[in-house]
Design an enzyme around this catalytic site. Structure first.
Site, PDB file in Angstrom:
ATOM      1  N   ILE B 472      43.769  34.973  46.974  1.00 46.96           N
ATOM      2  CA  ILE B 472      42.741  34.265  46.201  1.00 46.96           C
ATOM      3  C   ILE B 472      43.006  34.376  44.699  1.00 46.96           C
ATOM      4  O   ILE B 472      42.388  33.703  43.883  1.00 46.96           O
ATOM      5  CB  ILE B 472      41.344  34.814  46.581  1.00 46.96           C
ATOM      6  CG1 ILE B 472      40.211  34.049  45.909  1.00 46.96           C
ATOM      7  CG2 ILE B 472      41.249  36.283  46.286  1.00 46.96           C
ATOM      8  CD1 ILE B 472      38.841  34.508  46.321  1.00 46.96           C
ATOM      9  N   ALA B 517      42.645  45.959  53.150  1.00 53.03           N
ATOM     10  CA  ALA B 517      42.432  47.021  54.142  1.00 53.03           C
ATOM     11  C   ALA B 517      42.778  46.534  55.541  1.00 53.03           C
ATOM     12  O   ALA B 517      43.265  47.308  56.378  1.00 53.03           O
ATOM     13  CB  ALA B 517      40.981  47.492  54.092  1.00 53.03           C
ATOM     14  N   ASN B 639      47.310  48.952  44.491  1.00 51.17           N
ATOM     15  CA  ASN B 639      47.869  48.559  43.192  1.00 51.17           C
ATOM     16  C   ASN B 639      46.798  48.752  42.125  1.00 51.17           C
ATOM     17  O   ASN B 639      45.981  47.858  41.878  1.00 51.17           O
ATOM     18  CB  ASN B 639      48.335  47.101  43.232  1.00 51.17           C
ATOM     19  CG  ASN B 639      49.006  46.684  41.937  1.00 51.17           C
ATOM     20  OD1 ASN B 639      49.102  47.473  40.986  1.00 51.17           O
ATOM     21  ND2 ASN B 639      49.467  45.448  41.882  1.00 51.17           N
ATOM     22  N   PRO B 640      46.782  49.917  41.483  1.00 48.41           N
ATOM     23  CA  PRO B 640      45.700  50.203  40.522  1.00 48.41           C
ATOM     24  C   PRO B 640      45.610  49.181  39.395  1.00 48.41           C
ATOM     25  O   PRO B 640      44.526  48.949  38.857  1.00 48.41           O
ATOM     26  CB  PRO B 640      46.089  51.576  39.963  1.00 48.41           C
ATOM     27  CG  PRO B 640      46.985  52.179  40.990  1.00 48.41           C
ATOM     28  CD  PRO B 640      47.721  51.036  41.629  1.00 48.41           C
ATOM     29  N   GLN B 646      40.351  43.534  38.826  1.00 52.12           N
ATOM     30  CA  GLN B 646      39.215  43.059  39.617  1.00 52.12           C
ATOM     31  C   GLN B 646      37.900  43.593  39.066  1.00 52.12           C
ATOM     32  O   GLN B 646      36.911  42.859  38.955  1.00 52.12           O
ATOM     33  CB  GLN B 646      39.365  43.498  41.083  1.00 52.12           C
ATOM     34  CG  GLN B 646      40.319  42.633  41.866  1.00 52.12           C
ATOM     35  CD  GLN B 646      39.883  41.186  41.860  1.00 52.12           C
ATOM     36  OE1 GLN B 646      38.818  40.837  42.331  1.00 52.12           O
ATOM     37  NE2 GLN B 646      40.699  40.330  41.286  1.00 52.12           N
ATOM     38  N   GLY B 710      38.680  48.311  49.303  1.00 46.62           N
ATOM     39  CA  GLY B 710      38.781  47.002  48.640  1.00 46.62           C
ATOM     40  C   GLY B 710      37.921  46.993  47.405  1.00 46.62           C
ATOM     41  O   GLY B 710      36.943  47.741  47.321  1.00 46.62           O
ATOM     42  N   VAL B 711      38.285  46.163  46.442  1.00 41.35           N
ATOM     43  CA  VAL B 711      37.591  46.207  45.149  1.00 41.35           C
ATOM     44  C   VAL B 711      37.216  44.826  44.617  1.00 41.35           C
ATOM     45  O   VAL B 711      36.834  44.704  43.473  1.00 41.35           O
ATOM     46  CB  VAL B 711      38.438  46.923  44.079  1.00 41.35           C
ATOM     47  CG1 VAL B 711      38.454  48.411  44.327  1.00 41.35           C
ATOM     48  CG2 VAL B 711      39.853  46.360  44.015  1.00 41.35           C
ATOM     49  N   GLU B 713      34.670  42.908  45.142  1.00 47.29           N
ATOM     50  CA  GLU B 713      33.271  42.567  44.914  1.00 47.29           C
ATOM     51  C   GLU B 713      32.421  43.663  44.286  1.00 47.29           C
ATOM     52  O   GLU B 713      31.470  43.400  43.558  1.00 47.29           O
ATOM     53  CB  GLU B 713      32.657  42.110  46.253  1.00 47.29           C
ATOM     54  CG  GLU B 713      33.157  40.726  46.598  1.00 47.29           C
ATOM     55  CD  GLU B 713      33.139  40.397  48.073  1.00 47.29           C
ATOM     56  OE1 GLU B 713      32.306  39.601  48.480  1.00 47.29           O
ATOM     57  OE2 GLU B 713      33.980  40.933  48.822  1.00 47.29           O
TER      58      GLU B 713
END
Lengths: 334, 754
Positions: B472, B517, B639-640, B646, B710-711, B713
């Site tokens: 996305i 994830a 991947n920081p 995000q 996951g990050v 949202e």
């Protein structure tokens, strides 16, 4: 977008001749001058303006910014907003104009937009731009959808029951406070129009926004010199910090002498159907001491005749605070 | 394929390393092919005609003059669009769409902007001109776009229980400290810069559809069902997305218009949805009213939470925002009741927008917590710490990994919260501006869904990893490459990631913050299977030094096959494949998801704390968000660098939600009236605060072997409440109706200048 012809001209006379064939220089003109195109093209895409012919005037030699008589400044019609805002004389002698221009639009738009184009900038009323709704400015006689509709950003001064559209320009507010003169070449030759007489209140004919007649081409504007020691300032209040039109703005020019204000000009933006010069505020300040109370009194005077709509009553107080604060800032500099 | 027992992977040379996007150069050079970039010989353009009423029926469509215009090929209406079907009920993540009515199904209009016809022409200009020349007449019926929702008739006739424990009514009645308020959030429109678009190619009964889709596999299934062809006759491709924010999760009517037109004309059709149409027929976050009641004892211990919300939905579809998703487990509380209600309005069908449910839900709950803290005279950070639960009290499950307390304490430390003077308007910055400091906690679902991944090790020395998921814009290409790099030891530049195609092994949707994830177990397993096949090949290939060795004696390290533990004598895998004259070895990994599994052992959620500072100049009613500190507990960051991006983006979106964004309906016409990027105001650079992002490093190995959650949202959850709480601290004004506007603040007490 409707099909149109595009012609280029290399003389003022050719330009004037080409546009003279339009029955009007106002809303719905069949021939339009085009320079930066940052406003007109948008409206053509929306079918709000449907000219049959565009006259590209970018080839005319009207970009100069140069000294005028008696210490004034002459700004060519095609001088880009960016060039005006960063011009040394503008920054040092007329900072209100530089601040006003830089508070508007975005860098990219200011790089394209011209002085005369900005002078003729159209309202941001959503109903003017959406042909599914009635709008007396776009289509006389179809009613004002903003009255009783989405009118939060609309005008509270100079409105009529036919139109409440606000003039969106920042530049024009500064030019009103600087008492600029508009220089026009038309079918009958050259003439000048003081900015105070350039814009028309909507009244019963909101489709007529200026006194320009068919063929009239703005060639340049002039700004008279300010009295020695005068300071100027522009303050703009809006929803987001950049790239957004004013909810209220104030252009102020002031000179103090012996602890009293002996020269003052006030104009307001975001609140009027035209760039709103406030003689009432000026009168309230003339000869007065620069105090917060006197500033507030002037602001009350400026907004005395305000007629809010269903969603923009807050603009009355916001405009007062805007002017009060602008006056405080400009006199703090003095 | 057997399910692998997750073995926690604690060490990695590439997972957890900040990594530039592998697709970055394609995007920065303009060579990445977005859906509307695709072009084909003979391609023609579609432009829809949209309804200018919000309710009624079409009484006539006169397209006679439009049909005669230059370049026009067809004008389709409900009379001649040809067969389009409704979908059967959805199951799992298949057959999902929010607006279930096919476009042009009949003459009924239920919202302003609904498609009533579509013009097809050789150029986009011709198509648009023809669409504008189509004359549609209507029989109007009364419409309702009112944004008053609570206490208006719901579809079900009563509010539906979402979560319940204890006796909330009794606890509320008896409590010493109570709070009761209604929080309203407006319709918000997703405004990704990439417009929704479809390029439909029809040939020999088969459709190839270039779509702006966050879920190509579901998109394929839905389009096949609605076009009335078998799924194998439809291929959906989304190589790159210019974001979607949830708006591109499920198919929208324009995709059917493009595909049906391509079918009817037997030629490729391109339809790009105009920006104003983006406010009408491709979903939005619905308007929501939420009543939150809290009760506590004097010490601040929560005794009751009641959370009742009502959101609008369209006339045909039942979209539930799910605002109370986290109400049951956020805090320890013996008595909890949450209810939901839907009300019908003449609007396009709402859909998921970044953090659906939690984002508006936590705006309400975390605002209420702040108001309660004020009433109790307890520090708002302390109030949250005091009510930290030991388990998920809504299910009884232990949390898989919950570190909200640490998010709050680390955030408070970084923000300097200890210096906060709780008195309204009491804090000033160096320039004399009033400061407001606010805090909110946040949470978001953690889960994984079914995924299948194929990994191929090729003779050219590269690996190919294929999965029917899509990027996305968050960095899925890179994250998937990192997983395979970790397992194979190959450098990123030798890994081809192939995603965004429904013909690939079915992968997760790019939604719910679970794509990464979900892919982890399948990707690792696929790489392991490919390695097994490689080692097996090594033992069976003439001329290979490992011929006749046992597979157990070999290992695959950094792209080289060797005897276990021996650093010399290794052979690059490409050499082995060449020797064997085998083009590639491959493996497929398949993992079963946890989403909706009733037998889960854990309550999986991510958590976070948001701290916001606003500066306030009452004399000119100027408010600015100056600083945000956000601490996120979302497992291990694969991947920081992309993860930080995000959270930062979400914070900026949160500034928009708190202070700027609202889709305004003209209730007289029923149409969204600020349907442009000039009038629908989103945050610009100048509105951005300084943003400090911290990730707590607690891998969640219960979720997958890399411990990744996951990050996408969580960064938007809580941020609006943190800002409005800060606004209250600065101004004394509690805005419960977003966005916070200048007019809300002009009435601040003590702010009169005269």
């Amino acid at each position: 977008m409707h099909p149109f012809d595009l012609i280029s001209v290399d003389s003022i006379q050719d330009a004037v001749k080409a546009q003279s064939s339009s029955p009007t220089a106002q809303q719905g003109a069949s021939v339009r001058y085009i320079a930066g195109g940052t406003n007109l093209i948008d409206y053509m895409k929306l079918n709000v303006e449907t000219p049959a012919k565009l006259v590209d005037i970018n080839g005319l030699n009207l970009t100069a910014i140069e000294p005028a008589a008696n210490g004034g400044l002459k700004i060519g019609a095609l001088a880009r907003n960016t060039d005006v805002a960063y011009h040394d004389t503008v920054k040092t002698q007329f900072p209100v104009l530089s601040l006003a221009i830089l508070s508007g639009a975005s860098t990219q738009l200011r790089n394209m937009a011209t002085t005369a184009g900005n002078l003729l900038q159209k309202t941001r009323c959503v109903y003017y731009r959406d042909t599914a709704y009635g709008c007396n400015k776009r289509q006389p006689g179809t009613g004002c959808s903003a009255i009783g509709g989405h009118n939060r950003i609309m005008a509270i001064l100079g409105t009529s029951d036919k139109c409440i559209a606000s003039n969106p320009s920042d530049q024009n507010v500064a030019l009103a406070a600087l008492d600029a003169t508009i220089h026009v070449t038309g079918a009958k030759g050259e003439h000048t129009i003081p900015i105070a007489q350039f814009y028309l209140l909507p009244g019963n004919t909101p489709e007529r926004e200026t006194v320009l007649e068919p063929g009239d081409l703005v060639t340049h504007i002039t700004i008279p010199a300010l009295p020695s020691g005068a300071k100027s300032y522009y303050l703009k209040l809006r929803d987001r910090t950049s790239y957004e039109f004013a909810l209220a703005s104030a252009a102020v020019v002031i000179k103090q002498s012996g602890g009293r204000i002996d020269f003052v000009r006030v104009a307001m933006g975001g609140v009027g159907t035209v760039p709103w010069r406030s003689h009432e505020a000026e009168k309230a300040l003339q000869g007065k001491v620069a105090t917060p109370a006197n500033f507030r009194t002037a602001a009350e005077a400026a907004l005395h005749g305000a007629r809010p709509q269903s969603q923009n009553g807050f603009k009355v107080e916001l405009a007062k605070r805007c002017l009060t604060h602008a006056l405080a800032e400009v006199t703090r500099q003095a | 394929m057997e399910q692998q027992t997750p073995q926690p992977i604690t060490e990695s040379k590439i997972v957890g390393v900040p990594t530039p996007r592998i697709d970055g150069p394609l995007k920065t050079t303009g060579t990445a092919m977005y859906s509307s970039d695709h072009h084909f010989p003979g391609l023609v353009y579609a432009w829809p005609v949209t309804a200018t009423i919000a309710s009624g029926t079409i009484s006539g469509i006169d397209s006679s003059s439009a049909e005669k215009m230059p370049g026009v090929l067809a004008i389709y209406t409900h009379k001649n669009i040809g067969p389009l079907y409704r979908t059967p009920p959805s199951a799992g993540f298949s057959m999902i769409l929010d607006e279930r009515r096919p476009p042009l199904e009949d003459e009924i209009v239920r919202y302003y902007g609904q498609y009533v016809a579509v013009a097809i022409a050789h150029t986009v200009e011709q198509a648009r001109a023809a669409a504008e020349a189509v004359k549609v007449t209507y029989n109007k019926t009364p419409h309702d776009t009112s944004d008053k929702l609570l206490d208006t008739p719901t579809i079900a006739g009563k509010l539906k229980e979402v979560t319940k424990r204890g006796d909330t009514a009794a606890a509320l009645a008896g409590a010493a400290y109570k709070h009761d308020a209604v929080y309203s959030t407006p319709t918000e429109t997703h405004n990704p810069i990439e417009l929704h678009a479809s390029v439909a190619v029809y040939k020999d009964g088969k459709f190839t559809l270039y779509e702006t889709s966050q879920a190509v596999v579901n998109h394929r299934d839905v389009m096949a069902a609605m076009l009335g062809v078998p799924p194998e006759n439809v291929q959906v491709i989304t190589r790159f997305l210019g974001s979607g924010f949830g708006g591109k999760l499920w198919p929208w009517p324009h995709a059917l218009l493009a595909a049906a037109s391509a079918r009817n004309l037997n030629r490729p059709v391109k339809l790009v949805v105009g920006r104003s149409m983006m406010f009408q027929s491709v979903g939005h976050r619905p308007a929501i009213d939420q009543r939150v009641q809290l009760a506590a004892d004097k010490s601040g211990k929560l005794l009751a939470i009641q959370h009742d919300y009502v959101n609008h939905t369209s006339m045909l579809d039942d979209y539930d925002e799910g605002c109370a998703e986290s109400t049951g487990f956020m805090y320890s509380c013996p008595n909890v009741l949450a209810t939901s209600g839907l009300v019908r309005r003449n609007v396009g069908t709402p859909t998921s927008m970044r953090g659906p449910g939690a984002v508006p839900g936590l705006y309400a709950l975390e605002s209420a917590m702040d108001e309660l803290a004020t009433k109790l005279n307890i520090d708002p950070v302390q109030l949250r710490l005091l009510n930290e639960p030991e388990k998920d009290e809504s299910t009884g499950q232990p949390f898989s990994s919950r570190h909200l307390k640490e998010c709050l304490t680390v955030g408070a430390e970084k923000f300097g919260w200890a210096k906060r003077n709780p008195a309204v308007g009491s804090m000033k910055d160096a320039e004399g501006r009033t400061l407001g400091w606010g805090v909110a906690a946040c949470t978001w679902i953690a889960t994984r869904t079914d995924a299948e991944v194929n990994v191929e090790l090729r003779q050219d020395g590269a690996a190919r990893v294929a999965c029917g998921t899509q990027d996305i814009g968050t960095g899925t290409y890179t994250a998937v490459a990192q997983m395979v790099a970790h397992e194979t030891g190959l450098p990123l530049q030798r890994i081809d990631v192939v995603i965004g195609d429904s013909g690939l092994p079915p992968g997760p949707i790019s939604g719910g913050s679970w794509a990464t994830a979900s892919v982890v177990p399948a990707a690792l397993q696929a790489a392991q299977q490919a390695r097994k096949q490689l080692l097996s090949l090594s033992t069976k290939t003439d001329g290979c030094p490992f011929k006749d060795k046992s597979v157990d004696e070999l290992e695959f390290v950094d792209g080289v096959v060797r005897i276990k533990g021996q650093s010399s004598g290794g052979v690059p895998f490409a050499e082995i494949l060449k020797t064997a004259n085998v083009r590639s070895v491959s493996g497929t990994g398949k993992s079963t998801g946890l989403f909706g599994d009733p037998n889960q052992k854990f309550s999986f959620h991510s958590f976070g704390a948001q701290f916001a500072e606003v500066t306030w100049q009452p004399e000119i009613a100027r408010l600015h968000v100056s600083r945000v500190v956000t601490v996120i507990d979302a497992g291990r960051m694969i991947n920081p660098r992309a993860a930080r991006n995000q959270i930062e983006g979400a914070v900026v979106m949160g500034v928009g939600m708190a202070m700027l964004e609202a889709t305004e309906y003209d209730h007289r016409s029923g149409g969204p009236i600020n349907a442009s990027l000039a009038d629908y105001i989103v945050a610009v650079n100048a509105d951005c605060p300084n943003i400090d992002v911290t990730f707590l490093d607690y891998p969640d190995f219960n979720l997958n072997p890399l411990g990744a959650r996951g990050v996408g949202e969580i960064g938007l959850a809580g941020i609006a409440a943190a800002i409005t709480n800060a606004v209250h601290h600065a101004t004394g004004i509690r805005v419960r109706n977003l966005p916070v506007r200048i007019e809300d603040l002009l009435v601040a007490p003590g702010n009169k200048t005269s």
